[in-house]
Design a protein around this motif. Structure first.
Motif, PDB file in Angstrom:
ATOM      1  N   GLU A 287      24.656  69.647   0.771  1.00  0.00           N
ATOM      2  CA  GLU A 287      25.415  69.972   1.975  1.00  0.00           C
ATOM      3  C   GLU A 287      26.501  70.998   1.691  1.00  0.00           C
ATOM      4  O   GLU A 287      27.044  71.078   0.589  1.00  0.00           O
ATOM      5  CB  GLU A 287      26.048  68.709   2.580  1.00  0.00           C
TER       6      GLU A 287
ATOM      7  N   SER B 101      41.758  68.927   3.237  1.00  0.00           N
ATOM      8  CA  SER B 101      41.945  68.379   1.896  1.00  0.00           C
ATOM      9  C   SER B 101      41.373  69.254   0.800  1.00  0.00           C
ATOM     10  O   SER B 101      41.775  69.134  -0.349  1.00  0.00           O
ATOM     11  CB  SER B 101      41.345  66.967   1.803  1.00  0.00           C
TER      12      SER B 101
ATOM     13  N   GLU C 152      33.407  58.811  -1.124  1.00  0.00           N
ATOM     14  CA  GLU C 152      32.268  59.533  -0.555  1.00  0.00           C
ATOM     15  C   GLU C 152      32.215  61.009  -0.955  1.00  0.00           C
ATOM     16  O   GLU C 152      31.254  61.698  -0.623  1.00  0.00           O
ATOM     17  CB  GLU C 152      32.249  59.400   0.971  1.00  0.00           C
ATOM     18  N   ASP C 153      33.229  61.493  -1.648  1.00  0.00           N
ATOM     19  CA  ASP C 153      33.185  62.855  -2.189  1.00  0.00           C
ATOM     20  C   ASP C 153      32.420  62.912  -3.509  1.00  0.00           C
ATOM     21  O   ASP C 153      32.215  64.010  -4.053  1.00  0.00           O
ATOM     22  CB  ASP C 153      34.600  63.398  -2.398  1.00  0.00           C
TER      23      ASP C 153
ATOM     24  N   TYR D  82      35.083  75.928   6.234  1.00  0.00           N
ATOM     25  CA  TYR D  82      34.949  74.604   5.637  1.00  0.00           C
ATOM     26  C   TYR D  82      34.073  73.691   6.483  1.00  0.00           C
ATOM     27  O   TYR D  82      34.052  73.792   7.709  1.00  0.00           O
ATOM     28  CB  TYR D  82      36.326  73.946   5.504  1.00  0.00           C
ATOM     29  N   ALA D  83      33.412  72.771   5.786  1.00  0.00           N
ATOM     30  CA  ALA D  83      32.768  71.671   6.487  1.00  0.00           C
ATOM     31  C   ALA D  83      33.857  70.771   7.057  1.00  0.00           C
ATOM     32  O   ALA D  83      34.985  70.724   6.532  1.00  0.00           O
ATOM     33  CB  ALA D  83      31.888  70.889   5.510  1.00  0.00           C
ATOM     34  N   ASP D  84      33.515  70.055   8.107  1.00  0.00           N
ATOM     35  CA  ASP D  84      34.498  69.156   8.703  1.00  0.00           C
ATOM     36  C   ASP D  84      35.030  68.150   7.685  1.00  0.00           C
ATOM     37  O   ASP D  84      36.214  67.796   7.712  1.00  0.00           O
ATOM     38  CB  ASP D  84      33.873  68.412   9.884  1.00  0.00           C
ATOM     39  N   SER D  85      34.165  67.716   6.786  1.00  0.00           N
ATOM     40  CA  SER D  85      34.567  66.728   5.784  1.00  0.00           C
ATOM     41  C   SER D  85      35.563  67.286   4.785  1.00  0.00           C
ATOM     42  O   SER D  85      36.239  66.523   4.093  1.00  0.00           O
ATOM     43  CB  SER D  85      33.338  66.217   5.038  1.00  0.00           C
ATOM     44  N   ALA D  86      35.666  68.624   4.682  1.00  0.00           N
ATOM     45  CA  ALA D  86      36.544  69.255   3.702  1.00  0.00           C
ATOM     46  C   ALA D  86      37.843  69.786   4.310  1.00  0.00           C
ATOM     47  O   ALA D  86      38.806  70.043   3.578  1.00  0.00           O
ATOM     48  CB  ALA D  86      35.811  70.402   3.017  1.00  0.00           C
ATOM     49  N   LYS D  87      37.856  69.945   5.600  1.00  0.00           N
ATOM     50  CA  LYS D  87      39.032  70.533   6.243  1.00  0.00           C
ATOM     51  C   LYS D  87      40.273  69.686   6.017  1.00  0.00           C
ATOM     52  O   LYS D  87      40.245  68.467   6.194  1.00  0.00           O
ATOM     53  CB  LYS D  87      38.781  70.684   7.743  1.00  0.00           C
TER      54      LYS D  87
ATOM     55  N   VAL E  88      30.083  72.766   1.707  1.00  0.00           N
ATOM     56  CA  VAL E  88      31.462  72.318   1.574  1.00  0.00           C
ATOM     57  C   VAL E  88      32.432  73.396   2.050  1.00  0.00           C
ATOM     58  O   VAL E  88      33.262  73.158   2.926  1.00  0.00           O
ATOM     59  CB  VAL E  88      31.792  71.943   0.119  1.00  0.00           C
TER      60      VAL E  88
ATOM     61  N   LYS F   1      38.007  61.044  -1.894  1.00  0.00           N
ATOM     62  CA  LYS F   1      37.476  59.769  -1.436  1.00  0.00           C
ATOM     63  C   LYS F   1      36.220  59.422  -2.222  1.00  0.00           C
ATOM     64  O   LYS F   1      35.574  60.308  -2.798  1.00  0.00           O
ATOM     65  CB  LYS F   1      37.135  59.863   0.051  1.00  0.00           C
TER      66      LYS F   1
END
Length: 123
Positions: free
Chosen positions: A46, A67, A89-90, A60-65, A48, A87
């Protein structure tokens, strides 16, 4: 050909930080947009983050924005990924990738890939 070598992965506790580096060689680094991708256990690769050739634009992916921060130093032929507030999940194998000229969030658009560096986040 562009050769990419990632480093900086490791084991970190949740909430901690890591900075990944990706050193490039072989062609004019500033001709290439760069991206970071990751692949967690049992998951597909996926997107990043991505950064433009000059470094003045990033996505950025939403999961990375908020942080993760991508940056590059064209004088050192290196791209970085600063990861804060990690996290569980990272946890994944993190890859850097290069493509000529323009950024992309799609892995299939990148021509060159590194071998990856493992990031493991413990709870």
């Amino acid at each position: 050909q562009v050769q990419l070598v990632e480093s900086g992965g490791g084991l970190v506790q949740a909430g901690g930080s890591l900075r990944l580096s990706c050193a490039a060689s072989g062609r004019t680094f500033s001709n290439y947009a760069m991206g970071w991708f990751r692949q967690g256990p049992g998951k597909e690769r996926e997107f990043v983050a991505t950064i433009s050739r000059s470094g003045d634009s990033a996505g950025y992916a939403d999961s990375a924005k908020g942080s993760f921060t991508i940056s590059r130093d064209n004088a050192k032929n290196t791209v970085y990924l600063q990861m804060n507030s990690l996290k569980v999940e990272d946890t994944a194998l993190y890859y850097c990738a290069a493509r000529e000229y323009y950024t992309s969030t799609r892995a299939s658009m990148y021509n060159y890939w590194g071998q990856g560096t493992q990031v493991t986040v413990s709870s």
